[in-house]
Design a protein around this motif. Structure first.
Motif, PDB file in Angstrom:
ATOM      1  N   MET A  78       0.869  -1.181   0.000  1.00 51.91           N
ATOM      2  CA  MET A  78       0.000   0.000   0.000  1.00 51.91           C
ATOM      3  C   MET A  78       0.906   1.232   0.000  1.00 51.91           C
ATOM      4  O   MET A  78       1.840   1.318   0.786  1.00 51.91           O
ATOM      5  N   LEU A  79       0.635   2.182  -0.919  1.00 52.09           N
ATOM      6  CA  LEU A  79       1.523   3.345  -1.066  1.00 52.09           C
ATOM      7  C   LEU A  79       1.220   4.444  -0.034  1.00 52.09           C
ATOM      8  O   LEU A  79       0.259   4.362   0.728  1.00 52.09           O
ATOM      9  N   SER A  80       2.044   5.491  -0.071  1.00 52.79           N
ATOM     10  CA  SER A  80       2.109   6.442   1.039  1.00 52.79           C
ATOM     11  C   SER A  80       0.814   7.178   1.372  1.00 52.79           C
ATOM     12  O   SER A  80       0.456   7.296   2.546  1.00 52.79           O
ATOM     13  N   ALA A  81       0.109   7.681   0.345  1.00 56.71           N
ATOM     14  CA  ALA A  81      -1.075   8.505   0.636  1.00 56.71           C
ATOM     15  C   ALA A  81      -2.208   7.639   1.184  1.00 56.71           C
ATOM     16  O   ALA A  81      -2.846   7.980   2.188  1.00 56.71           O
ATOM     17  N   SER A 117      12.221  -0.938  -1.669  1.00 53.52           N
ATOM     18  CA  SER A 117      12.030   0.113  -0.684  1.00 53.52           C
ATOM     19  C   SER A 117      11.764   1.408  -1.459  1.00 53.52           C
ATOM     20  O   SER A 117      11.442   1.350  -2.659  1.00 53.52           O
ATOM     21  N   SER A 118      11.874   2.541  -0.804  1.00 56.55           N
ATOM     22  CA  SER A 118      11.423   3.797  -1.409  1.00 56.55           C
ATOM     23  C   SER A 118      12.150   4.966  -0.772  1.00 56.55           C
ATOM     24  O   SER A 118      12.654   4.861   0.360  1.00 56.55           O
ATOM     25  N   ILE A 119      12.133   6.105  -1.480  1.00 56.15           N
ATOM     26  CA  ILE A 119      12.615   7.351  -0.868  1.00 56.15           C
ATOM     27  C   ILE A 119      11.787   7.682   0.378  1.00 56.15           C
ATOM     28  O   ILE A 119      12.209   8.457   1.221  1.00 56.15           O
ATOM     29  N   GLY A 120      10.591   7.064   0.498  1.00 57.66           N
ATOM     30  CA  GLY A 120       9.736   7.249   1.671  1.00 57.66           C
ATOM     31  C   GLY A 120      10.355   6.705   2.945  1.00 57.66           C
ATOM     32  O   GLY A 120       9.878   6.994   4.046  1.00 57.66           O
ATOM     33  N   VAL A 142       3.446   6.219   7.714  1.00 60.91           N
ATOM     34  CA  VAL A 142       3.255   4.778   7.929  1.00 60.91           C
ATOM     35  C   VAL A 142       3.969   3.983   6.838  1.00 60.91           C
ATOM     36  O   VAL A 142       4.644   2.977   7.106  1.00 60.91           O
ATOM     37  N   TYR A 143       3.820   4.453   5.608  1.00 60.83           N
ATOM     38  CA  TYR A 143       4.486   3.799   4.476  1.00 60.83           C
ATOM     39  C   TYR A 143       6.001   3.782   4.699  1.00 60.83           C
ATOM     40  O   TYR A 143       6.663   2.752   4.533  1.00 60.83           O
ATOM     41  N   GLY A 144       6.545   4.932   5.092  1.00 62.04           N
ATOM     42  CA  GLY A 144       7.979   5.034   5.315  1.00 62.04           C
ATOM     43  C   GLY A 144       8.448   4.132   6.445  1.00 62.04           C
ATOM     44  O   GLY A 144       9.499   3.487   6.346  1.00 62.04           O
ATOM     45  N   ARG A 169      15.838   1.670  -3.338  1.00 65.29           N
ATOM     46  CA  ARG A 169      14.888   2.681  -2.830  1.00 65.29           C
ATOM     47  C   ARG A 169      14.384   3.431  -4.043  1.00 65.29           C
ATOM     48  O   ARG A 169      15.065   4.345  -4.542  1.00 65.29           O
ATOM     49  N   TYR A 170      13.200   3.031  -4.557  1.00 70.13           N
ATOM     50  CA  TYR A 170      12.658   3.701  -5.740  1.00 70.13           C
ATOM     51  C   TYR A 170      12.279   5.145  -5.420  1.00 70.13           C
ATOM     52  O   TYR A 170      11.666   5.418  -4.386  1.00 70.13           O
ATOM     53  N   PRO A 171      12.577   6.060  -6.357  1.00 75.31           N
ATOM     54  CA  PRO A 171      11.963   7.394  -6.279  1.00 75.31           C
ATOM     55  C   PRO A 171      10.522   7.295  -6.814  1.00 75.31           C
ATOM     56  O   PRO A 171      10.045   6.183  -7.072  1.00 75.31           O
ATOM     57  N   GLY A 172       9.820   8.413  -7.016  1.00 80.41           N
ATOM     58  CA  GLY A 172       8.515   8.373  -7.675  1.00 80.41           C
ATOM     59  C   GLY A 172       8.704   7.892  -9.109  1.00 80.41           C
ATOM     60  O   GLY A 172       9.621   8.367  -9.783  1.00 80.41           O
ATOM     61  N   ILE A 173       7.852   6.964  -9.564  1.00 77.74           N
ATOM     62  CA  ILE A 173       8.041   6.392 -10.902  1.00 77.74           C
ATOM     63  C   ILE A 173       6.994   6.945 -11.872  1.00 77.74           C
ATOM     64  O   ILE A 173       5.804   6.949 -11.566  1.00 77.74           O
ATOM     65  N   GLY A 182      -2.547   5.770  -5.127  1.00 76.78           N
ATOM     66  CA  GLY A 182      -2.367   5.951  -3.694  1.00 76.78           C
ATOM     67  C   GLY A 182      -1.019   6.475  -3.267  1.00 76.78           C
ATOM     68  O   GLY A 182      -0.684   6.465  -2.081  1.00 76.78           O
ATOM     69  N   GLY A 183      -0.215   6.974  -4.210  1.00 74.62           N
ATOM     70  CA  GLY A 183       1.110   7.493  -3.852  1.00 74.62           C
ATOM     71  C   GLY A 183       1.121   9.018  -3.807  1.00 74.62           C
ATOM     72  O   GLY A 183       0.208   9.683  -4.311  1.00 74.62           O
ATOM     73  N   THR A 184       2.187   9.563  -3.239  1.00 71.96           N
ATOM     74  CA  THR A 184       2.364  11.013  -3.149  1.00 71.96           C
ATOM     75  C   THR A 184       2.981  11.558  -4.435  1.00 71.96           C
ATOM     76  O   THR A 184       2.802  12.718  -4.783  1.00 71.96           O
ATOM     77  N   THR A 185       3.724  10.708  -5.136  1.00 76.10           N
ATOM     78  CA  THR A 185       4.366  11.146  -6.383  1.00 76.10           C
ATOM     79  C   THR A 185       3.459  10.933  -7.606  1.00 76.10           C
ATOM     80  O   THR A 185       3.882  11.202  -8.735  1.00 76.10           O
ATOM     81  N   ASP A 186       2.226  10.456  -7.387  1.00 72.07           N
ATOM     82  CA  ASP A 186       1.319  10.143  -8.509  1.00 72.07           C
ATOM     83  C   ASP A 186       1.024  11.359  -9.390  1.00 72.07           C
ATOM     84  O   ASP A 186       0.657  11.214 -10.553  1.00 72.07           O
ATOM     85  N   SER A 276       8.366  15.625   3.976  1.00 78.53           N
ATOM     86  CA  SER A 276       9.212  14.803   4.863  1.00 78.53           C
ATOM     87  C   SER A 276      10.233  13.977   4.074  1.00 78.53           C
ATOM     88  O   SER A 276      11.046  13.273   4.654  1.00 78.53           O
ATOM     89  N   TRP A 277      10.169  14.023   2.758  1.00 77.95           N
ATOM     90  CA  TRP A 277      11.043  13.202   1.909  1.00 77.95           C
ATOM     91  C   TRP A 277      12.180  14.043   1.317  1.00 77.95           C
ATOM     92  O   TRP A 277      12.076  15.264   1.222  1.00 77.95           O
ATOM     93  N   PRO A 278      13.249  13.364   0.846  1.00 77.36           N
ATOM     94  CA  PRO A 278      14.350  14.097   0.211  1.00 77.36           C
ATOM     95  C   PRO A 278      13.930  14.796  -1.078  1.00 77.36           C
ATOM     96  O   PRO A 278      12.921  14.419  -1.698  1.00 77.36           O
TER      97      PRO A 278
HETATM   98  C1  AKB Z   1       4.593   6.961  -3.171  1.00 78.86           C
HETATM   99  O1  AKB Z   1       4.446   8.121  -3.572  1.00 78.86           O
HETATM  100  O2  AKB Z   1       4.051   6.500  -2.166  1.00 78.86           O
HETATM  101  C2  AKB Z   1       5.524   6.055  -3.958  1.00 78.86           C
HETATM  102  C3  AKB Z   1       6.923   6.112  -3.457  1.00 78.86           C
HETATM  103  C4  AKB Z   1       7.741   7.324  -3.637  1.00 78.86           C
HETATM  104  O3  AKB Z   1       7.399   5.154  -2.909  1.00 78.86           O
HETATM  105  N1  AKB Z   1       5.476   6.408  -5.337  1.00 78.86           N
END
Ligand code: AKB
Length: 313
Positions: A78-81, A117-120, A142-144, A169-173, A182-186, A276-278
């Motif tokens: 489940m993604l961050s948002a 993993s993720s930049i989260g 929670v995701y992080g 650690r994937y960035p936003g794809i 459901g992600g913040t980078t969507d 909160s992310w880089p």
């Molecule tokens: C998200 O936005 O939750 C993901 C991620 C950066 O891991 N795309």
């Protein structure tokens, strides 16, 4: 070595393209796609698909044995948002799915695992720019928390049980075949679809919110080259970096091709997650350890996205 591959969470944004690439690489009969829900027509018709719950250990065990699987990609999460809206469900899914597959690896039911993993996994106290590979993490989402804990569990199974686990650690794809959910980078995907459909986009992040992003082809290449690399010294959740941009910069890149495109900004709860992310991460360790090198910049990615997004998807 001939691989027989299982992808769990094959119908998500990354899982879809990973599955198609793995079918090309290892042959359709050697790749089993699985998810709770069905995926795109291309994914469903190009090879084997099995409906599974990523937390159902017995069902996964049966598939590992039946197909003599050597390599697993655990992409279900489940993604961050969305995770901020249902914290306990997110924790349960993200951790149970990972621990289930780690336990099956400990039993020797496959040889190699990829877990993203993720930049989260970074938090507000991590250095914000050029964030180092090894630094303070302390995620506040929670995701992080699930991603950072997951990294530590992977390391535990690698050192205690000798399991071959590999992580980036994937960035936003950014991609056009399957939309993220459901992600913040969507926003960086939605913006292209909306630019083509309505020439307008209301962004849920502020214009100066810079985040690390990456075009899908680079993310797949990073994943497959890390998995194919013969020997790594120790488990590491590798930073990988592609393109760092903010909503204004991506909008400007779109305007070069669609001059009438307009963007507005209405930041919502996802702004705090992004803050909160880089803004950029240092991937020199990945480059040194397994020759990783991204190919896409903002301009090239924008051309591909505008040429391929189907506005009605
Ligand atoms: C998200 O936005 O939750 C993901 C991620 C950066 O891991 N795309």
């Amino acid at each position: 070595m001939e691989q027989r591959v299982l992808i769990i969470g094959a119908c998500g944004q990354i899982g879809t393209e990973l599955t198609l690439k793995l079918r090309d690489k290892y042959g359709t009969s050697n790749v089993v796609a699985s998810d709770l829900k069905e995926g795109t027509p291309q994914l469903m018709t190009s090879g084997l698909f099995i409906k599974i719950d990523a937390t159902d250990k017995e069902q996964i065990r049966n598939i590992l044995v039946e197909f003599n699987i050597t390599q697993v990609y655990m992409m279900a999460a489940m993604l961050s948002a969305t995770a901020e809206k249902m914290p306990l469900r997110a924790w349960d899914l993200n951790m149970t799915a990972l621990l289930t597959i780690l336990e099956l690896g400990k039993e020797g039911l496959y040889k190699q695992l990829f877990w993203p993993s993720s930049i989260g996994a970074f938090g507000p106290n991590s250095p914000h720019t050029n964030t180092p590979q090894d630094t303070i993490m302390a995620p506040t989402t929670v995701y992080g928390i699930s991603k950072y804990s997951g990294e530590m569990w992977c390391q535990y199974y690698a050192t205690q049980y000798g399991l071959d686990v590999r992580t980036v650690r994937y960035p936003g794809i950014v991609s056009y075949k399957t939309k993220p959910g459901g992600g913040t980078t969507d926003y960086a995907v939605e913006i292209y679809f909306e630019a083509l459909k309505s020439r307008n986009y209301t962004c849920f992040l502020s214009e100066e919110t810079t985040l690390p992003m990456m075009y899908m082809d680079d993310a797949i290449e990073a994943t497959l080259s890390l998995m194919a690399h013969p020997k790594l010294q120790a488990y590491k959740a590798y930073n990988i970096s592609g393109i760092n941009f903010n909503p204004k910069e991506i909008a400007d890149a779109i305007k070069k091709q669609i001059p009438e495109f307009k963007i507005e900004y209405q930041p919502d709860f996802r702004q705090a997650i992004a803050d909160s992310w880089p803004q950029s991460i240092d991937d020199s360790q990945a480059k040194a350890d397994w020759d990783w090198q991204p190919q896409f910049d903002l301009e090239k990615m924008t051309s591909v996205m505008l040429a391929n997004c189907k506005p009605d998807m």
